[in-house]
Design a protein around this motif. Sequence first.
Motif, PDB file in Angstrom:
ATOM      1  N   LEU A  10      60.057 -10.181  27.262  1.00  0.00           N
ATOM      2  CA  LEU A  10      59.776 -11.042  28.415  1.00  0.00           C
ATOM      3  C   LEU A  10      59.094 -12.343  28.007  1.00  0.00           C
ATOM      4  O   LEU A  10      59.197 -13.345  28.710  1.00  0.00           O
ATOM      5  CB  LEU A  10      58.917 -10.283  29.428  1.00  0.00           C
ATOM      6  N   THR A  11      58.385 -12.337  26.888  1.00  0.00           N
ATOM      7  CA  THR A  11      57.794 -13.582  26.392  1.00  0.00           C
ATOM      8  C   THR A  11      58.871 -14.519  25.881  1.00  0.00           C
ATOM      9  O   THR A  11      58.845 -15.730  26.131  1.00  0.00           O
ATOM     10  CB  THR A  11      56.778 -13.276  25.277  1.00  0.00           C
ATOM     11  N   GLU A  12      59.847 -13.971  25.190  1.00  0.00           N
ATOM     12  CA  GLU A  12      60.925 -14.780  24.630  1.00  0.00           C
ATOM     13  C   GLU A  12      61.990 -15.122  25.663  1.00  0.00           C
ATOM     14  O   GLU A  12      62.589 -16.209  25.621  1.00  0.00           O
ATOM     15  CB  GLU A  12      61.563 -14.049  23.454  1.00  0.00           C
TER      16      GLU A  12
ATOM     17  N   ARG B 255      54.926  -9.921  34.951  1.00  0.00           N
ATOM     18  CA  ARG B 255      54.315 -11.190  34.533  1.00  0.00           C
ATOM     19  C   ARG B 255      53.018 -10.976  33.761  1.00  0.00           C
ATOM     20  O   ARG B 255      52.397 -11.932  33.299  1.00  0.00           O
ATOM     21  CB  ARG B 255      54.049 -12.068  35.759  1.00  0.00           C
ATOM     22  N   LYS B 256      52.593  -9.732  33.629  1.00  0.00           N
ATOM     23  CA  LYS B 256      51.345  -9.440  32.934  1.00  0.00           C
ATOM     24  C   LYS B 256      51.569  -9.396  31.430  1.00  0.00           C
ATOM     25  O   LYS B 256      52.686  -9.198  30.952  1.00  0.00           O
ATOM     26  CB  LYS B 256      50.773  -8.104  33.420  1.00  0.00           C
ATOM     27  N   ARG B 257      50.479  -9.555  30.691  1.00  0.00           N
ATOM     28  CA  ARG B 257      50.541  -9.512  29.236  1.00  0.00           C
ATOM     29  C   ARG B 257      49.310  -8.777  28.709  1.00  0.00           C
ATOM     30  O   ARG B 257      48.327  -8.591  29.413  1.00  0.00           O
ATOM     31  CB  ARG B 257      50.613 -10.936  28.649  1.00  0.00           C
TER      32      ARG B 257
ATOM     33  N   LEU C   4      48.130  -1.457  30.808  1.00  0.00           N
ATOM     34  CA  LEU C   4      47.612  -0.671  31.929  1.00  0.00           C
ATOM     35  C   LEU C   4      48.712  -0.420  32.954  1.00  0.00           C
ATOM     36  O   LEU C   4      48.874   0.705  33.451  1.00  0.00           O
ATOM     37  CB  LEU C   4      46.434  -1.398  32.581  1.00  0.00           C
ATOM     38  N   ALA C   5      49.495  -1.467  33.279  1.00  0.00           N
ATOM     39  CA  ALA C   5      50.586  -1.320  34.241  1.00  0.00           C
ATOM     40  C   ALA C   5      51.623  -0.326  33.744  1.00  0.00           C
ATOM     41  O   ALA C   5      52.157   0.481  34.522  1.00  0.00           O
ATOM     42  CB  ALA C   5      51.232  -2.681  34.505  1.00  0.00           C
ATOM     43  N   CYS C   6      51.927  -0.351  32.444  1.00  0.00           N
ATOM     44  CA  CYS C   6      52.905   0.588  31.889  1.00  0.00           C
ATOM     45  C   CYS C   6      52.395   2.022  31.956  1.00  0.00           C
ATOM     46  O   CYS C   6      53.155   2.944  32.276  1.00  0.00           O
ATOM     47  CB  CYS C   6      53.247   0.199  30.449  1.00  0.00           C
TER      48      CYS C   6
END
Length: 294
Positions: free
Chosen positions: A154-156, A195-197, A203-205
């Motif tokens: 998602l960053t790339e 949108r989190k990193r 934590l979301a995962c």
Amino acid sequence: MTFAQPDHSIDLDTLPRMPVWVTSARPETLEDVAFLSGAALNHLHLVLSRVHLPHALLRDRLALRAAVACVAFSGRPERAGELRDAVHLLRAGDLPGPAGATYLSWRRAAERPVSIKALGRALPTRETGQIAAWIDTGQGAPVSRAAMVLEAVLTEAPRAEVPALILADAALAQAFGWDHLLPLLAGGLKRADLRKRGDDLHLACHRALVASAVEAVRLAADLARRAAHLKAIAPKLRAKGASDAVEMFLTREAVVPAALPLPDRAARRLCDRLVDLGAVQELTGRETFRLYGV
């Protein structure tokens, strides 16, 4: 997670149940949530070791769940029924549309053992070298590996939610030693989570995998019961090709009668018979273009 012939002497109620404290706890810290996701995934791992489970059917059902989530992430209105139609009623030469393509990617990712080649087939717009490089970014414990792969993709490629989630689930499967990818993350994440990193994404995962593992265990138990019932009534089916048709129902989330290895009229009669016996369900509620599933 290879599918094996079920042993009807096994009491399906002996499938281990998810501990109540996994679903009742409301942790806030990363450490506590990680503990719960580890417990939930370990429990799912034990359930998946039961050879009488219809593993291919479970993966296909979870693939639909993941595709529905991804379509919602993209802002499209299609839901499960429309995705089934887009794929199962597709005619030769037709294109499935964006939503149908998403569903096809998930189905292809889950139907074959995890490999770079299989992932490339599921994600034909991505180079296999890039897929391998993304998978290799995952390090550490299973959920950490999945989160790192998700973040790297998602960053790339910020809009590549489907490849990111498929590859994250592939990294999770490899970490657990599962033969096949099990679609889990997409069904438990929220759109904003993508949108989190860093620690926020980890934590979301963890939270997503607690919810998805619980759902997968529930679904596995339900499908195991339904599959056992279908296997039990299979000897009553006298139509030529019925045994092959039963095998299709045991491995596919939805089946169109025209896909069965029988003449059209015989296929429709067999589906009606299986509905009458309580072995399969008609999934659309329509009088025509019907789909059936366990």
